[in-house]
Design an enzyme around this catalytic site. Structure first.
Site, PDB file in Angstrom:
ATOM      1  N   CYS A 293      53.794 -23.346 -15.416  1.00  0.00           N
ATOM      2  CA  CYS A 293      52.986 -22.644 -16.421  1.00  0.00           C
ATOM      3  C   CYS A 293      52.462 -23.517 -17.553  1.00  0.00           C
ATOM      4  O   CYS A 293      51.256 -23.635 -17.727  1.00  0.00           O
ATOM      5  CB  CYS A 293      53.793 -21.491 -16.988  1.00  0.00           C
ATOM      6  SG  CYS A 293      54.402 -20.409 -15.704  1.00  0.00           S
TER       7      CYS A 293
HETATM    8  C1  UGA Z   1      57.013 -20.216 -19.640  1.00  0.00           C
HETATM    9  C2  UGA Z   1      57.057 -19.277 -20.853  1.00  0.00           C
HETATM   10  O1  UGA Z   1      58.253 -19.530 -21.606  1.00  0.00           O
HETATM   11  C3  UGA Z   1      57.011 -17.813 -20.425  1.00  0.00           C
HETATM   12  O2  UGA Z   1      56.955 -16.974 -21.570  1.00  0.00           O
HETATM   13  C4  UGA Z   1      55.759 -17.589 -19.565  1.00  0.00           C
HETATM   14  O3  UGA Z   1      55.693 -16.263 -19.076  1.00  0.00           O
HETATM   15  C5  UGA Z   1      55.780 -18.545 -18.370  1.00  0.00           C
HETATM   16  O4  UGA Z   1      55.845 -19.916 -18.870  1.00  0.00           O
HETATM   17  C6  UGA Z   1      54.527 -18.316 -17.578  1.00  0.00           C
HETATM   18  O5  UGA Z   1      53.439 -18.525 -18.122  1.00  0.00           O
HETATM   19  O6  UGA Z   1      54.618 -17.812 -16.464  1.00  0.00           O
HETATM   20  P1  UGA Z   1      58.807 -21.044 -17.839  1.00  0.00           P
HETATM   21  O7  UGA Z   1      57.764 -22.027 -17.426  1.00  0.00           O
HETATM   22  O8  UGA Z   1      59.507 -20.241 -16.821  1.00  0.00           O
HETATM   23  O9  UGA Z   1      58.178 -19.986 -18.881  1.00  0.00           O
HETATM   24  O10 UGA Z   1      59.935 -21.846 -18.588  1.00  0.00           O
HETATM   25  P2  UGA Z   1      60.384 -22.164 -20.084  1.00  0.00           P
HETATM   26  O11 UGA Z   1      61.743 -21.662 -20.303  1.00  0.00           O
HETATM   27  O12 UGA Z   1      59.360 -21.768 -21.053  1.00  0.00           O
HETATM   28  O13 UGA Z   1      60.458 -23.764 -20.011  1.00  0.00           O
HETATM   29  C7  UGA Z   1      59.319 -24.556 -19.729  1.00  0.00           C
HETATM   30  C8  UGA Z   1      59.654 -26.012 -19.865  1.00  0.00           C
HETATM   31  O14 UGA Z   1      59.875 -26.350 -21.232  1.00  0.00           O
HETATM   32  C9  UGA Z   1      60.918 -26.466 -19.125  1.00  0.00           C
HETATM   33  O15 UGA Z   1      60.655 -27.692 -18.467  1.00  0.00           O
HETATM   34  C10 UGA Z   1      61.945 -26.646 -20.219  1.00  0.00           C
HETATM   35  O16 UGA Z   1      62.914 -27.625 -19.909  1.00  0.00           O
HETATM   36  C11 UGA Z   1      61.065 -27.106 -21.364  1.00  0.00           C
HETATM   37  N1  UGA Z   1      61.650 -26.820 -22.699  1.00  0.00           N
HETATM   38  C12 UGA Z   1      61.826 -25.553 -23.120  1.00  0.00           C
HETATM   39  C13 UGA Z   1      61.989 -27.897 -23.519  1.00  0.00           C
HETATM   40  O17 UGA Z   1      61.831 -29.086 -23.159  1.00  0.00           O
HETATM   41  N2  UGA Z   1      62.515 -27.613 -24.769  1.00  0.00           N
HETATM   42  C14 UGA Z   1      62.688 -26.362 -25.208  1.00  0.00           C
HETATM   43  O18 UGA Z   1      63.154 -26.189 -26.359  1.00  0.00           O
HETATM   44  C15 UGA Z   1      62.350 -25.301 -24.377  1.00  0.00           C
END
Ligand code: UGA
Length: 468
Positions: A293
């Protein structure tokens, strides 16, 4: 919920399958649609084809016990047999970063053809992430063209973006923070509002009991925001772009902190997170964001902006900082171990985040690329994602896969921790003593570095200014 309501959901990815299953769990007859016969057959056996906490028992319950969910490849039949269709198909990127709408177009055509064969009012809801104007200019146009009907008069049309996170998608679907309803005209918006209010109705049934017990939260309808179709489309991009910006911001600051002795980004994140205007979430510095995403959506909205003569400078930087984070892991490894040529590198964690086997745009892919270019021997271990990693056309057989953490670490020169799986958090400094040289680069800052220093581990972490 209205007895007559019947739902069809196009696409059985995270959004589609879980949306379908939640409707079915509330007792609504639902059909999950996919073009892939194998996926349909798996769902119809009450099983799942991707890993997601709490999804398996849910699918089993709705398919085999309640019999409220079935899967099908026959889109036209399913749309005809329902009165609301959610479009939840994927919207991947094409090479230039812009959005690929081929699946959205195909489903719109199916909907149009099905509507041509039915007289009753049907509500179409786009849930896929689609760039502004897609619902009105593409979905509506195609449905009208193939059905001979008029949107807003003969059928309803809404855009309701999804915000679920992989790894927490069941929880996020049952307990959303808010619901967005973009609508073409009032009747469509009111219909969808009514459906959501009923789906999330506070009542003492099995649905509420089961989920409240698992997640310790109350099932109820969150705030509903109603807006234009285009605003709804933009909200999704603004949401993901903002979260990606937060991550790149903290990673940029982490890179500054690494140059200052005695400074730790985690303490900075904790402190600024207590400012209610900032909040503590999405401030975890690390190896960068991945997944299907953030990279895709930030690129798609950038591409859209450029097409409309605006240069989104901030978003370009968000992507640039993120690209650099993967390289930063390599730089930290080289600072500790020197030349990586011929060295055994243990990678703990391959998926883009914990609790998922999803490898799409995982930082591990970029890191493996760099390591291979440097002539290192890479041994990957992941509790769930190794099957997916092996299938990946890019990294697939370029690395070795370890059966256990121990096998990955055994005689390794460097360990890079890339995903914060719960089982890695349990590791102790002694577990790393089986390495040839106990060098640990903590890409998710999950370990207490002081304990690791004391036990003689050569530890480095993203955003940690201590040089030991
Ligand atoms: C993300 C959004 O959080 C959702 O709200 C959205 O619905 C989704 O994309 C989408 O568009 O379908 P997702 O990709 O499942 O969700 O995962 P996240 O938990 O947001 O993490 C994304 C990335 O960011 C991961 O690689 C995670 O490791 C990284 N991340 C997250 C960080 O490096 N630091 C953080 O503090 C949080």
């Amino acid at each position: 919920m209205e007895k007559s309501i019947k739902v069809s959901v196009a696409g059985t990815g995270y959004v589609g399958l879980i949306t379908a299953a939640i409707f079915a769990d509330r007792g609504i007859h639902t059909i999950a649609l996919d073009v892939d016969k194998e996926k349909v057959a798996i769902v119809n056996k009450g099983e799942t084809f991707f890993f997601e906490p709490n999804l398996e028992p849910l699918i089993k319950r709705v398919v085999l016990d309640k019999k409220t969910l079935r899967a099908s490849t026959d889109a036209i039949e399913a749309i005809k047999d329902s009165n609301i269709t959610f479009i939840c198909v994927g919207t991947p990127s094409i090479k230039d970063g812009s959005i690929d709408l081929q699946y959205v177009k195909q489903v719109s055509k199916d909907i149009g053809e099905a509507l041509a064969k039915k007289d009753e009012y049907h509500l179409v809801v786009a849930k896929s992430t689609i760039v502004p104007n897609t619902t009105r200019n593409i979905i509506k146009e195609i449905i009208e063209q193939h059905s001979g009907k008029i949107a807003g008069k003969d059928f309803g049309l809404c855009m309701s973006p999804e915000f679920l996170r992989e790894g927490q998608s069941v929880q996020d679907t049952i307990f959303p923070d808010r619901i967005i309803i973009g609508y073409i005209e009032e009747k469509s918006g009111l219909k969808l509002e009514e459906i959501f209010k009923q789906l999330y109705e506070e009542k003492d049934d099995d649905f509420s009991k089961i989920w409240e017990q698992i997640y310790h939260k109350k099932v109820n309808c969150p705030k509903i925001i109603k807006c234009s179709l285009e605003t709804a489309e933009c909200i999704k991009y603004a949401n993901n772009s903002f979260l990606a910006t937060k991550i790149s911001f903290i990673n940029e600051f982490a890179n500054i902190c690494e140059r200052i002795e005695g400074v730790d980004i985690n303490q900075i994140a904790e402190a600024i997170g207590l400012d209610f205007r900032i909040n503590p979430h999405f401030l975890r510095a690390g190896a960068g964001f991945g997944g299907s995403c953030f990279p895709k959506d930030v690129n798609a909205i950038m591409h859209f902006a450029e097409k409309h003569q605006y240069n989104p400078g901030l978003l370009h930087s968000v992507i640039k900082v993120n690209e650099h984070q993967a390289l930063r892991m390599i730089e930290l490894a080289e600072e500790k171990a020197g030349d990586l040529r011929g060295k055994k590198i243990a990678l703990l964690g391959l998926s883009f985040k914990p609790d998922t086997d999803d490898m799409r745009n995982a930082p591990s892919i970029k890191i493996i690329d760099y390591l291979i270019a440097k002539g290192a021997n890479v041994f990957g271990y992941d509790p769930e994602a190794m099957k997916e990693a092996k299938k990946d056309s890019w990294i697939g057989n370029k690395i070795s896969y370890a059966e256990t953490i121990k096998e990955a670490l055994d005689a390794a020169d460097v360990c890079l921790l890339l995903t914060e799986w719960a089982e890695f958090r349990k590791l102790q400094p002694t577990d790393f003593k089986i390495m040839k040289t106990p060098i640990l680069i903590d890409g998710r800052r999950i370990f207490d570095y002081k304990k690791f220093y004391e036990e003689g581990i050569q530890y480095a972490g993203i955003g940690l200014g201590n040089k030991k």
